[in-house]
Design a protein around this motif. Structure first.
Motif, PDB file in Angstrom:
ATOM      1  N   GLY A  24       0.800  -1.220   0.000  1.00 46.63           N
ATOM      2  CA  GLY A  24       0.000   0.000   0.000  1.00 46.63           C
ATOM      3  C   GLY A  24       0.829   1.265   0.000  1.00 46.63           C
ATOM      4  N   LYS A  25       2.108   1.132   0.330  1.00 49.33           N
ATOM      5  CA  LYS A  25       2.969   2.309   0.315  1.00 49.33           C
ATOM      6  C   LYS A  25       3.795   2.287  -0.965  1.00 49.33           C
ATOM      7  N   LYS A  26       4.006   3.471  -1.515  1.00 54.95           N
ATOM      8  CA  LYS A  26       4.746   3.529  -2.757  1.00 54.95           C
ATOM      9  C   LYS A  26       6.237   3.381  -2.469  1.00 54.95           C
ATOM     10  N   PRO A  27       6.902   2.458  -3.151  1.00 54.59           N
ATOM     11  CA  PRO A  27       8.345   2.329  -2.921  1.00 54.59           C
ATOM     12  C   PRO A  27       9.122   3.382  -3.702  1.00 54.59           C
ATOM     13  N   PHE A  28      10.221   3.769  -3.125  1.00 46.34           N
ATOM     14  CA  PHE A  28      11.156   4.643  -3.839  1.00 46.34           C
ATOM     15  C   PHE A  28      12.550   4.170  -3.457  1.00 46.34           C
ATOM     16  N   SER A  29      13.349   3.850  -4.453  1.00 45.48           N
ATOM     17  CA  SER A  29      14.664   3.326  -4.088  1.00 45.48           C
ATOM     18  C   SER A  29      15.779   3.874  -4.962  1.00 45.48           C
ATOM     19  N   ILE A  30      16.909   4.007  -4.323  1.00 42.64           N
ATOM     20  CA  ILE A  30      18.131   4.447  -4.985  1.00 42.64           C
ATOM     21  C   ILE A  30      19.234   3.516  -4.519  1.00 42.64           C
ATOM     22  N   VAL A  31      20.051   3.048  -5.434  1.00 40.20           N
ATOM     23  CA  VAL A  31      21.257   2.354  -4.987  1.00 40.20           C
ATOM     24  C   VAL A  31      22.425   3.322  -5.110  1.00 40.20           C
ATOM     25  N   ILE A  32      23.234   3.327  -4.106  1.00 41.08           N
ATOM     26  CA  ILE A  32      24.379   4.244  -4.089  1.00 41.08           C
ATOM     27  C   ILE A  32      25.390   3.770  -5.124  1.00 41.08           C
ATOM     28  N   PRO A  33      26.029   4.686  -5.845  1.00 37.68           N
ATOM     29  CA  PRO A  33      27.194   4.240  -6.616  1.00 37.68           C
ATOM     30  C   PRO A  33      28.253   3.846  -5.589  1.00 37.68           C
ATOM     31  N   PRO A  34      28.541   2.561  -5.468  1.00 31.90           N
ATOM     32  CA  PRO A  34      29.377   2.148  -4.343  1.00 31.90           C
ATOM     33  C   PRO A  34      30.777   2.750  -4.452  1.00 31.90           C
ATOM     34  N   PRO A  35      31.168   3.528  -3.482  1.00 33.62           N
ATOM     35  CA  PRO A  35      32.524   4.075  -3.530  1.00 33.62           C
ATOM     36  C   PRO A  35      33.538   2.959  -3.338  1.00 33.62           C
ATOM     37  N   ASN A  36      34.725   3.169  -3.870  1.00 35.65           N
ATOM     38  CA  ASN A  36      35.800   2.191  -3.693  1.00 35.65           C
ATOM     39  C   ASN A  36      36.159   2.083  -2.208  1.00 35.65           C
ATOM     40  N   VAL A  37      36.523   0.880  -1.800  1.00 36.36           N
ATOM     41  CA  VAL A  37      36.965   0.748  -0.398  1.00 36.36           C
ATOM     42  C   VAL A  37      38.203   1.585  -0.131  1.00 36.36           C
ATOM     43  N   THR A  38      38.935   1.879  -1.192  1.00 36.10           N
ATOM     44  CA  THR A  38      40.120   2.719  -1.011  1.00 36.10           C
ATOM     45  C   THR A  38      39.744   4.187  -0.948  1.00 36.10           C
ATOM     46  N   GLY A  39      38.467   4.460  -1.182  1.00 34.71           N
ATOM     47  CA  GLY A  39      38.038   5.844  -1.360  1.00 34.71           C
ATOM     48  C   GLY A  39      38.167   6.691  -0.118  1.00 34.71           C
ATOM     49  N   ILE A  40      38.487   7.947  -0.366  1.00 33.77           N
ATOM     50  CA  ILE A  40      38.424   8.943   0.691  1.00 33.77           C
ATOM     51  C   ILE A  40      37.527  10.024   0.124  1.00 33.77           C
ATOM     52  N   LEU A  41      36.593  10.462   0.936  1.00 33.06           N
ATOM     53  CA  LEU A  41      35.559  11.372   0.446  1.00 33.06           C
ATOM     54  C   LEU A  41      36.150  12.598  -0.241  1.00 33.06           C
ATOM     55  N   HIS A  42      35.794  12.793  -1.506  1.00 31.25           N
ATOM     56  CA  HIS A  42      36.184  14.022  -2.194  1.00 31.25           C
ATOM     57  C   HIS A  42      34.916  14.762  -2.594  1.00 31.25           C
ATOM     58  N   MET A  43      35.086  15.924  -3.210  1.00 31.66           N
ATOM     59  CA  MET A  43      33.930  16.767  -3.508  1.00 31.66           C
ATOM     60  C   MET A  43      32.927  16.075  -4.436  1.00 31.66           C
ATOM     61  N   GLY A  44      33.453  15.258  -5.339  1.00 34.10           N
ATOM     62  CA  GLY A  44      32.563  14.521  -6.229  1.00 34.10           C
ATOM     63  C   GLY A  44      31.625  13.622  -5.439  1.00 34.10           C
ATOM     64  N   HIS A  45      32.188  12.892  -4.472  1.00 33.68           N
ATOM     65  CA  HIS A  45      31.345  12.070  -3.604  1.00 33.68           C
ATOM     66  C   HIS A  45      30.343  12.940  -2.863  1.00 33.68           C
ATOM     67  N   ALA A  46      30.841  14.043  -2.330  1.00 38.02           N
ATOM     68  CA  ALA A  46      29.988  14.905  -1.507  1.00 38.02           C
ATOM     69  C   ALA A  46      28.786  15.367  -2.318  1.00 38.02           C
ATOM     70  N   LEU A  47      29.045  15.799  -3.546  1.00 41.15           N
ATOM     71  CA  LEU A  47      27.953  16.252  -4.403  1.00 41.15           C
ATOM     72  C   LEU A  47      27.020  15.099  -4.740  1.00 41.15           C
ATOM     73  N   ASN A  48      27.609  14.015  -5.185  1.00 41.48           N
ATOM     74  CA  ASN A  48      26.835  12.857  -5.604  1.00 41.48           C
ATOM     75  C   ASN A  48      25.902  12.374  -4.490  1.00 41.48           C
ATOM     76  N   ASN A  49      26.437  12.266  -3.306  1.00 39.69           N
ATOM     77  CA  ASN A  49      25.641  11.716  -2.218  1.00 39.69           C
ATOM     78  C   ASN A  49      24.684  12.725  -1.607  1.00 39.69           C
ATOM     79  N   THR A  50      25.037  13.993  -1.685  1.00 41.35           N
ATOM     80  CA  THR A  50      24.091  15.002  -1.214  1.00 41.35           C
ATOM     81  C   THR A  50      22.844  14.986  -2.098  1.00 41.35           C
ATOM     82  N   ILE A  51      23.046  14.872  -3.386  1.00 38.40           N
ATOM     83  CA  ILE A  51      21.894  14.819  -4.291  1.00 38.40           C
ATOM     84  C   ILE A  51      21.014  13.614  -3.974  1.00 38.40           C
ATOM     85  N   GLN A  52      21.652  12.470  -3.786  1.00 38.42           N
ATOM     86  CA  GLN A  52      20.861  11.278  -3.473  1.00 38.42           C
ATOM     87  C   GLN A  52      20.122  11.445  -2.151  1.00 38.42           C
ATOM     88  N   ASP A  53      20.807  12.042  -1.194  1.00 43.96           N
ATOM     89  CA  ASP A  53      20.189  12.220   0.120  1.00 43.96           C
ATOM     90  C   ASP A  53      18.983  13.163   0.029  1.00 43.96           C
TER      91      ASP A  53
END
Length: 937
Positions: free
Chosen positions: A35-64
């Motif tokens: 009865g509830k409408k689903p809405f889903s996003i899968v995160i572009p999985p960052p690399n385990v070696t990743g350290i947050l850069h501005m690209g991540h920050a933008l990408n994930n802020t938009i998703q959030d």
RNA sequence: GGGCGGUUAGUUCAGUUGGUUAGAACGCUUGAUUUACAUUCAAGAGGUCAGAGGUUCAAGUCCUCUACCGCCCACCA
């Protein structure tokens, strides 16, 4: 109630409290809710070696933002988090680490090395996940996945086996991109071409003496400098590859070389005899029109090698050092050998010339080493069949790209898709589910490995008894024995799969596909409920790597698209337009910005700058705006909290005793709600955030709160203040979640929100998204306030011009036409209060007012400021003349417009009417200026 | 070689289906202060919308060409 807010917003304490709470709360765990409408996003999985850069920050802020607004709108919003094992990247990191201890990976052995990688992953792999929490990402953290999870690995094997069984995976010898530093094959996408300033070397290849010398032949053929005989000049950018040459090719239609075809050349340095062949692949116009053919080291040459039955001589070790086939140059690095060969050719007078030559060269996308086209046996996926539904889905609009222009980029690539090389000669990754029966393969060895020539020849003759698959077992689990001969001498293929071969399954493998776990039904229900996902948010760089392949995998394994919308945001660049990256040293660290200005400031500024899809140029100062805005929100809230009395909830507005300013702000709030909601739905995040900013700061704070100060004791004013504040916080919360949640939690009676009666609210993120409230639509209040603003604006302007301090009282008259008198009346009180007028008289009289400065506010409304001898008349006259001239210019342009019969005939009536009435206004205004000017003697 | 994007105020950028007088932020200039906020408030200056041509009653907006900048793709050795 608690009003102990400090005068400056300090993000540190607040953010720590909330991100911890959000990380732990079960409220962001989404489950199938009938009865509830689903809405889903899968995160572009960052690399385990990743350290947050501005690209991540933008990408994930938009998703959030997307997730938060849908959650608030009452949908079952799932944001699936996780990380990518990032094969080559991670292996490189760990290799560098052990190099410091003096080891290479082969010193440790495969098992020990992998142990080290896992250890590294345990220690550092969740760094980026913590960082995502710090920017406020409300992922469903319980579901966090890793592409090398046990369950996920099963999905990878399953995908491989299914494709193999369908005949879509094959193994073979081909020229692939080889990175000599990482020592692995790369897919075409992983070896991007960059233009380099190279050189084009012209080398003389001497012909073997004519077997059947003829006069004609001798005449035609050039003589070399030392007159030792005939030669052909070839041009190459990679002279070292000549050591592996097995032919020289010319275009069959090239008259210059007609006589040469079929003749023999003695390959310099190697002294090998090779033929001159004719092939239409050769461009007559390039270089000399004659090309050296190195079938084992160049894709074109490989083609020719195949079609002409040439020998394939590999002259290089996997690390780029020349091997025994390179004769005297064996043991040299490829570039070292290039220099040496050039020197030797010079010495032998075989180097005709060297030209400067720009050309694009493939580079390893992980370590930027120049890749080598290299002949080796690799595994490939046949892509054409997979691309068909993926093409159709986008063409039909079943999957939409935003901005639209990326659609074409996707289609072009997809239409011209090449097979995908998926095997990698590294250790960190999913090992191929391929096992070789040593027994069966013994006989096959001869034919398969020893020489390609054999394979080709046998294939042609149909005599080769050994199929390519002989001794090859592809299996979901490790087989005990060979199904053909029963031998237990089985060996698994040492290669691992391309990282992207696992990430292309992300939209469904994260849900547990192919469901071999404990409770498959429940898991399957989740996939049914949330798949296809809704939006995929990513950067343009990975459309080919990931987006396109996910679409293909979705159709292949799930029978349907993986998502409906692809939102492509810009690349984050520095002020000079360079891509921000750690290696360039030009990156602004988002965590530093968070430390300096706060996570909300970071989010706000990133989104405010990011126009739909265009690249983002960043500098430090941009984040100050976000910080300032956060502080403004803080202080406005502080002011309101200091002033609202007990029992005020923000939900008890008495609509009968609304003042005009109350009606105005409530109506304006409705407009803001509509505008912001629409903008987010259209993926126009900058528009949305700027709309929220504009409303809150420049409408609510600058005008309403200022006006409200005059009646701050009034309970209804307090109700309106709180009402608008609450909704503003809700509207701002997807963009600036920390500060809004903090303030929201301090509001009195927050339970009394529409839709959440009496319920304690843990976070603003689960409150309802504001809806326009119809009873507060009020056009006339907006019209009245616009008059107020215009008058106040004009009077402030006058004050500044005339150097009148705010304390100096002004005497003002507002004269309005019959239709406007009511509005003027309604506006007068506020104008008086806001402009510091001691006296304001409203009149219907339209005549000129002596000794007063008059301003046309809007049609039929004039504002007169009595001067009382404080004014420099000369200056005023000049100013009036300038304005009158301006108006006259406008008037004449309008008049010529209306004089144009075409315009009157063709333009919509409304437009024509508008222009006409504008002329009337302008004429009146100009008259008025004249009169006022004459009043100045 | 093909494709895409950009060129608007000193700077960074908005500008919806063409329709009054092209907006914002930062910076700059001037002014304010017993204040919710100086991370503030008020006012101001600043634009031939890259250039040329075209379509249209009307172009920053649509079309063509040119210039410059950037990006992506491509086996011209």
């Amino acid at each position: 109630m608690s009003t102990e807010l400090p005068p400056q917003y300090d993000p540190k304490v607040v953010e720590e409290k909330w991100y911890d709470l959000w990380a732990k709360t079960p409220l962001f765990h989404a489950r199938p809710e009938p009865g509830k409408k689903p809405f889903s996003i899968v995160i572009p999985p960052p690399n385990v070696t990743g350290i947050l850069h501005m690209g991540h920050a933008l990408n994930n802020t938009i998703q959030d933002i997307l997730i938060r607004i849908r959650r608030m709108q009452g949908e079952e919003a799932l944001w699936m988090p996780g990380t990518d094992h990032a094969g080559i990247a991670t292996q490189n990191v760990v290799e560098r680490k052990i190099a410091k201890e003096g080891f290479k990976r082969h010193d440790l052995g495969r098992e020990e090395f992998l142990k080290r990688v896992w250890q590294w992953k345990e220690e550092h792999g969740s760094t980026i996940i913590h960082q995502l929490k710090r920017i406020g990402a409300t992922c469903d953290w319980k579901r966090e996945r890793f592409t090398m999870d046990e369950g996920y690995s099963k999905a990878v094997v399953e995908a491989f086996v299914r494709l193999y069984e369908k005949g879509l995976i094959y193994r073979g010898d081909y020229i692939i991109n080889w990175c000599p530093r990482c020592q692995t094959a790369l897919a075409d996408e992983e070896a991007p071409h960059h233009e380099l300033d190279g050189k084009l070397y012209y080398i003389k290849y001497p012909l073997k003496k004519c077997q059947v010398p003829s006069v004609k032949c001798q005449e035609k053929h050039k003589k070399s400098a030392d007159d030792s005989g005939e030669y052909v000049v070839v041009a190459t950018t990679r002279p070292e590859t000549m050591l592996g040459d097995t032919a020289v090719a010319v275009n069959p239609t090239d008259k210059r070389y007609k006589e040469f075809v079929g003749r023999t050349i003695v390959l310099p340095l190697m002294e090998r005899e090779i033929k001159i062949i004719a092939d239409p692949l050769i461009d007559k116009k390039f270089g000399t029109g004659a090309v050296k053919v190195t079938p084992a080291h160049d894709p074109n040459d490989y083609q020719m090698g195949k079609s002409h039955g040439l020998e394939f001589i590999n002259i290089m070790h996997p690390d780029g050092v020349l091997n025994a086939n390179a004769g005297d140059y064996a043991g040299m690095d490829r570039f070292e050998a290039r220099e040496a060969i050039i020197e030797d050719l010079k010495e032998r007078r075989l180097l005709e010339k060297i030209e400067e030559h720009k050309h694009a060269v493939g580079h390893c996308y992980r370590c930027h080493t120049i890749v080598e086209p290299y002949l080796s046996k690799q595994w490939f996926v046949k892509m054409k069949p997979l691309s068909k539904p993926a093409l159709a889905a986008v063409k039909k609009g079943e999957i939409k790209f935003t901005p639209k222009r990326w659609t074409k980029v996707y289609l072009n690539w997809m239409e011209d898709i090449k097979d995908w090389c998926i095997s990698r000669q590294i250790w960190w990754g999913h090992r191929l589910p391929v096992y070789y029966c040593q027994n069966c393969r013994k006989q096959a060895e001869m034919c398969q490995v020893s020489s390609v020539k054999c394979q080709e020849k046998d294939k042609k003759l149909g005599t080769c008894k050994v199929k390519l698959e002989t001794g090859v077992i592809v299996s979901r689990t490790k087989p005990d024995k060979c199904p053909v001969c029963g031998s237990t001498a089985l060996e698994q293929d040492p290669d691992v799969l391309d990282t992207w071969f696992s990430s292309w399954l992300w939209p469904f493998a994260t849900f547990g596909w192919p469901f071999e776990e404990q409770k498959p039904e429940e898991k399957k229900r989740e996939l049914d409920y949330f798949y296809p996902t809704d939006v995929l948010v990513t950067a343009p760089e990975i459309i080919f790597f990931w987006v396109a392949r996910m679409i293909m995998a979705g159709f292949e394994f799930m029978g349907g698209k993986p998502f409906s919308d692809v939102y492509i945001h810009g690349t984050v660049r520095d002020e000079e337009g360079k891509k921000m990256s750690k290696s360039l040293g030009n990156s602004i660290d988002p965590l530093e910005i968070i430390g300096q200005y706060g996570a909300d400031a970071l989010r706000f500024s990133l989104i405010a700058i990011a126009a739909s899809g265009s690249d983002i140029y960043l500098s430090q100062e941009r984040f100050q705006q976000g910080r300032n805005f956060a502080n403004k929100i803080w202080n406005a809230s502080r002011f309101i909290l200091m002033n609202v009395g007990d029992g005020v909830t923000g939900e008890g507005i008495d609509t009968r005793s609304l003042k005009v300013q109350d009606a105005w702000i409530l109506s304006a709030l409705n407009d803001a709600v509509k505008k912001i909601t629409r903008s987010i739905n259209d993926f126009k995040f900058n528009e949305a955030v700027n709309g929220a900013y504009e409303f809150f700061w420049h409408k609510f704070c600058d005008w309403y709160v200022e006006i409200a100060k005059h009646s701050i004791e009034d309970k209804n004013t307090q109700e309106v203040l709180l009402h608008v504040l609450k909704r503003s916080l809700l509207l701002l919360s997807p963009f600036m979640p920390f500060i809004t949640d903090e303030i929201f939690s301090r509001l009195p009676a927050i339970g009394a929100l529409p839709g959440k009666p009496g319920k304690r609210i843990e976070t603003i993120a689960v409150c309802g998204w504001p809806q326009p409230e119809k009873q507060f639509e009020n056009k006339s209040a907006i019209a009245t306030m616009e008059l107020v603003f215009a008058c106040v604006f004009a009077l402030r302007n006058r004050r500044a011009e005339l150097n009148l301090l705010p304390q100096v009282p002004l005497r003002v008259r507002l004269s309005a036409g019959e239709k406007k008198i009511k509005v003027a009346d309604a506006a007068s009180g506020l104008i008086k209060a806001l402009a510091g007028a001691s006296d304001l008289e409203v009149t219907a009289e339209q005549g000129i007012v002596p000794d007063a400065l008059s301003t046309l506010i809007e049609k039929d409304v004039h504002l007169h400021l009595f001067l009382e001898g404080l004014v420099d008349f000369e200056k005023e006259k000049a100013r009036l003349d300038k304005q009158a001239a301006d108006l006259a210019r406008q008037l004449s342009s309008k008049q010529s417009m209306l004089a144009n019969k075409e315009f009157v005939k063709k333009a919509p009536a409304a437009v024509v009417e508008k222009e006409k009435s504008r002329i009337v206004e302008l004429k009146a205004a100009i008259e008025r200026f004249k009169e006022v000017r004459s009043a100045f003697r």
